[in-house]
Write a protein that holds these residues in place. Structure first.
Motif, PDB file in Angstrom:
ATOM      1  N   PHE A 226       0.877  -1.170   0.000  1.00  0.00           N
ATOM      2  CA  PHE A 226       0.000   0.000   0.000  1.00  0.00           C
ATOM      3  C   PHE A 226       0.907   1.210   0.000  1.00  0.00           C
ATOM      4  O   PHE A 226       1.563   1.485   0.996  1.00  0.00           O
ATOM      5  CB  PHE A 226      -0.898   0.020   1.239  1.00  0.00           C
TER       6      PHE A 226
ATOM      7  N   VAL B 287       3.249  -4.821   2.457  1.00  0.00           N
ATOM      8  CA  VAL B 287       2.469  -5.520   3.470  1.00  0.00           C
ATOM      9  C   VAL B 287       2.633  -7.034   3.345  1.00  0.00           C
ATOM     10  O   VAL B 287       2.724  -7.742   4.335  1.00  0.00           O
ATOM     11  CB  VAL B 287       0.992  -5.105   3.370  1.00  0.00           C
TER      12      VAL B 287
ATOM     13  N   SER C 212       0.827 -11.546  14.880  1.00  0.00           N
ATOM     14  CA  SER C 212       0.327 -10.379  15.593  1.00  0.00           C
ATOM     15  C   SER C 212      -0.387  -9.438  14.633  1.00  0.00           C
ATOM     16  O   SER C 212      -0.280  -9.566  13.414  1.00  0.00           O
ATOM     17  CB  SER C 212       1.463  -9.664  16.332  1.00  0.00           C
TER      18      SER C 212
ATOM     19  N   GLY D 118      -1.368  -6.510  12.262  1.00  0.00           N
ATOM     20  CA  GLY D 118      -0.541  -5.735  11.345  1.00  0.00           C
ATOM     21  C   GLY D 118       0.433  -6.565  10.545  1.00  0.00           C
ATOM     22  O   GLY D 118       1.197  -6.033   9.742  1.00  0.00           O
TER      23      GLY D 118
ATOM     24  N   GLY E  85      -0.262  -8.702   8.225  1.00  0.00           N
ATOM     25  CA  GLY E  85      -0.678  -8.873   6.835  1.00  0.00           C
ATOM     26  C   GLY E  85      -1.668 -10.008   6.605  1.00  0.00           C
ATOM     27  O   GLY E  85      -1.970 -10.350   5.460  1.00  0.00           O
TER      28      GLY E  85
ATOM     29  N   GLU F 193      -8.470  -7.092  -2.800  1.00  0.00           N
ATOM     30  CA  GLU F 193      -7.231  -6.369  -3.122  1.00  0.00           C
ATOM     31  C   GLU F 193      -6.558  -7.166  -4.226  1.00  0.00           C
ATOM     32  O   GLU F 193      -6.844  -8.350  -4.409  1.00  0.00           O
ATOM     33  CB  GLU F 193      -6.271  -6.308  -1.922  1.00  0.00           C
TER      34      GLU F 193
HETATM   35  N1  LIG Z   1      -6.116  -0.275   2.526  1.00  0.00           N
HETATM   36  C1  LIG Z   1      -4.948  -0.089   3.162  1.00  0.00           C
HETATM   37  N2  LIG Z   1      -4.213   1.023   2.940  1.00  0.00           N
HETATM   38  C2  LIG Z   1      -3.044   1.216   3.555  1.00  0.00           C
HETATM   39  N3  LIG Z   1      -2.494   0.366   4.416  1.00  0.00           N
HETATM   40  C3  LIG Z   1      -3.157  -0.762   4.698  1.00  0.00           C
HETATM   41  C4  LIG Z   1      -4.419  -1.054   4.086  1.00  0.00           C
HETATM   42  N4  LIG Z   1      -4.852  -2.245   4.548  1.00  0.00           N
HETATM   43  C5  LIG Z   1      -3.905  -2.672   5.413  1.00  0.00           C
HETATM   44  N5  LIG Z   1      -2.885  -1.801   5.497  1.00  0.00           N
HETATM   45  C6  LIG Z   1      -1.677  -1.970   6.329  1.00  0.00           C
HETATM   46  O1  LIG Z   1      -1.156  -3.220   6.059  1.00  0.00           O
HETATM   47  C7  LIG Z   1      -0.640  -3.830   7.229  1.00  0.00           C
HETATM   48  C8  LIG Z   1      -1.218  -5.200   7.404  1.00  0.00           C
HETATM   49  O2  LIG Z   1      -2.580  -5.083   7.679  1.00  0.00           O
HETATM   50  P1  LIG Z   1      -3.523  -6.344   7.851  1.00  0.00           P
HETATM   51  O3  LIG Z   1      -3.423  -7.197   6.654  1.00  0.00           O
HETATM   52  O4  LIG Z   1      -4.862  -5.829   8.202  1.00  0.00           O
HETATM   53  O5  LIG Z   1      -2.876  -7.075   9.093  1.00  0.00           O
HETATM   54  P2  LIG Z   1      -3.511  -8.135  10.101  1.00  0.00           P
HETATM   55  O6  LIG Z   1      -4.789  -8.618   9.536  1.00  0.00           O
HETATM   56  O7  LIG Z   1      -2.466  -9.211  10.208  1.00  0.00           O
HETATM   57  O8  LIG Z   1      -3.683  -7.442  11.391  1.00  0.00           O
HETATM   58  C9  LIG Z   1      -0.940  -2.889   8.358  1.00  0.00           C
HETATM   59  O9  LIG Z   1       0.232  -2.159   8.650  1.00  0.00           O
HETATM   60  C10 LIG Z   1      -1.994  -1.964   7.802  1.00  0.00           C
HETATM   61  O10 LIG Z   1      -1.882  -0.691   8.344  1.00  0.00           O
END
Ligand SMILES: Nc1ncnc2c1ncn2[C@@H]1O[C@H](COP(=O)(O)OP(=O)(O)O)[C@@H](O)[C@H]1O
Ligand SMILES: [Mg+2]
Lengths: 214, 252
Positions: B13, B18, B37, B39, B41, B53
């Motif tokens: 992103f 990520v 944990s 964040g 991914g 996505e």
């Molecule tokens: N649409 C988005 N735009 C920008 N950053 C994103 C977006 N979706 C997720 N992120 C970032 O990607 C990282 C992984 O997120 P995520 O996949 O939700 O992690 P998890 O589900 O393991 O907690 C995080 O740092 C989050 O801030």
């Protein structure tokens, strides 16, 4: 003149208010949706133009807009507005479409992204998602602000007096000119009854959509 | 032969990478748990599989059919995406049921719109699924009349109605009160005997350990550790996994 005659004369005037009200709703409700989509589109130039128009319309008095629609065609293009009612309808439709569009936009944007995503993941296309999933939730959310706006519209129709549409206030003023003041106050009853009916109607719609929460 | 093969998925992103290079595969009927944990991914990975996505790089193969290639994704048409995403189902953390429809209609809506069978068959199937998630008495209830656990069970039935090859769960119990997680986990466990292939992102370590055939531990967009539950939980190799485990059990 008897009470009954005056009541009838005012009714004739109020019919013009009703006509303006009905035509405005008929055109402004769908036009507002188009304006709302315009103000949310990903195509930036269209989005900014539409938002600028909405800003101008919402930022200036409806009375001024009535004057503009009524006089400008004659002044600029040498084509005077033939019908006062037509001028009023045009000004009202544009004005209310812009107000409605903001309500629609607020409603559409308030639907959680998860609703779209659930639809996508289940293989629906955009049209199906909008009409089968999103729309009714938007309708539920916008009924209260729309009823407010529509009740305001009922009262606003009397502004058409300013370009001499023979609506109820103008009819009452004619009596006032002859020394009869009370018909002017009496017009309030017409608005109150009309809005009373509308309030009951909107209450029913709200109740009808009460079966779900979103 | 694998049902699912994911190869070298990369997703950013803006400037933040990520998913850095994710590869794994899954056999038919297997349950894969993804832990890690917040964040790291996990959600993004599931969203890439469901085409919410689009990964910039990487290949996704289902039943030996290549359904996604990061290099070619710009050329995918919407209708093509719609067909291909039906290989996957996704159950969201916060259910995302359609509030204006009853339980039955929530489950039937997509199958009816997609006309995957006759209306009668779709309804029969929906009722069977409702029974399977134990909500017979709620067929005509609206989502707002259900508890979180019941809503999530409806969401599971709704996803199953399209018969996905692989059903994904994104922290299906995280939005629930602790006393309601059990009923949802039980339903998911029940699906295993039903031969469903599943990917479950979860913080429920006990569940992951008991139900999965395979566990992946993610950290900062990479697969830090992977193996059977016995290997990953019993004998973790990476320091991050050890730290994660000790933290998880501290909370208990
Ligand atoms: N649409 C988005 N735009 C920008 N950053 C994103 C977006 N979706 C997720 N992120 C970032 O990607 C990282 C992984 O997120 P995520 O996949 O939700 O992690 P998890 O589900 O393991 O907690 C995080 O740092 C989050 O801030
Ligand atoms: Mg997540």
């Amino acid at each position: 003149m008897s009470f009954n005659q005056i009541t009838a004369a005012l009714f004739e005037g109020f019919f013009q208010n009703c006509e303006l009200f009905a035509l405005t709703l008929l055109f402004a409700i769908p036009l507002g949706l188009i304006v709302a989509f315009g103000s949310m589109t990903k195509i930036k130039p269209i989005k900014y133009i539409v938002r600028a128009i909405v800003w101008i319309i919402r930022g200036t008095p409806l009375m001024l807009q009535l004057f503009v629609v009524f006089y400008v065609p004659g002044l600029l293009f040498d084509k005077p507005m033939k019908s006062r009612m037509l001028a009023a309808v045009i000004a009202f439709v544009i004005n209310y479409a812009c107000y409605f569009s903001e309500i629609y936009r607020g409603g559409i944007e308030s639907i959680p992204k998860g609703q779209y995503e659930a639809g996508h993941v289940l293989g629906m296309n955009r049209k199906q998602i909008f009409f089968k999933v999103i729309l009714l939730q938007v309708v539920k959310r916008i009924v209260p602000p729309m009823s407010n706006e529509i009740i305001t519209l009922v009262k606003d129709t009397s502004l058409a007096r300013i370009i001499a549409v023979a609506e109820i206030l103008m009819a009452a003023e004619r009596f006032a000119g002859r020394g009869l003041i009370w018909p002017l106050f009496y017009t309030g009853i017409y608005f109150l009854i009309f809005n009373g009916v509308l309030t009951v109607l909107f209450g029913r719609v709200e109740k009808k959509l009460d079966y779900f929460r979103s | 032969m694998s049902v699912l093969e994911v190869k070298n998925i990369k997703k950013s992103f803006g400037k933040t990478e990520v998913l850095k290079n994710i590869s794994f595969s899954l056999e038919k009927g297997e349950v894969l748990s993804i832990i890690g944990s917040s964040g790291s991914g996990k959600t993004t990975l599931l969203r890439c599989l469901n085409f919410l996505e689009f990964a910039e790089e990487g290949i996704i193969t289902v039943n030996s059919e290549k359904i996604y290639d990061g290099k070619l994704n710009k050329k995918m048409k919407e209708s093509e995406i719609r067909t291909k995403r039906l290989h996957f189902g996704l159950v969201f953390q916060n259910f995302n049921l359609f509030p204006q429809y009853t339980v039955l209609k929530n489950i039937m809506l997509a199958p009816s719109l997609l006309k995957i069978a006759s209306e009668k068959e779709i309804e029969e199937n929906a009722k069977k699924l409702i029974e399977r998630v134990g909500l017979n008495d709620k067929t005509d209830s609206y989502p707002c009349e259900l508890s979180g656990g019941q809503q999530q069970r409806v969401a599971i039935a709704r996803a199953l109605a399209l018969n996905p090859d692989i059903l994904c769960f994104d922290e299906p119990t995280s939005a629930l009160d602790p006393e309601l997680t059990g009923e949802v986990l039980k339903v998911i466990k029940g699906l295993k005997t039903g031969d469903s292939t599943m990917i479950v992102v979860t913080h429920e370590m006990g569940f992951a350990r008991e139900v999965s055939d395979k566990v992946i531990f993610m950290a900062d967009g990479i697969i830090e550790e992977e193996g059977t539950p016995e290997q990953v939980f019993g004998n973790p190799k990476s320091e991050k996994m050890k730290a994660f485990l000790s933290k998880s059990f501290e909370n208990i």
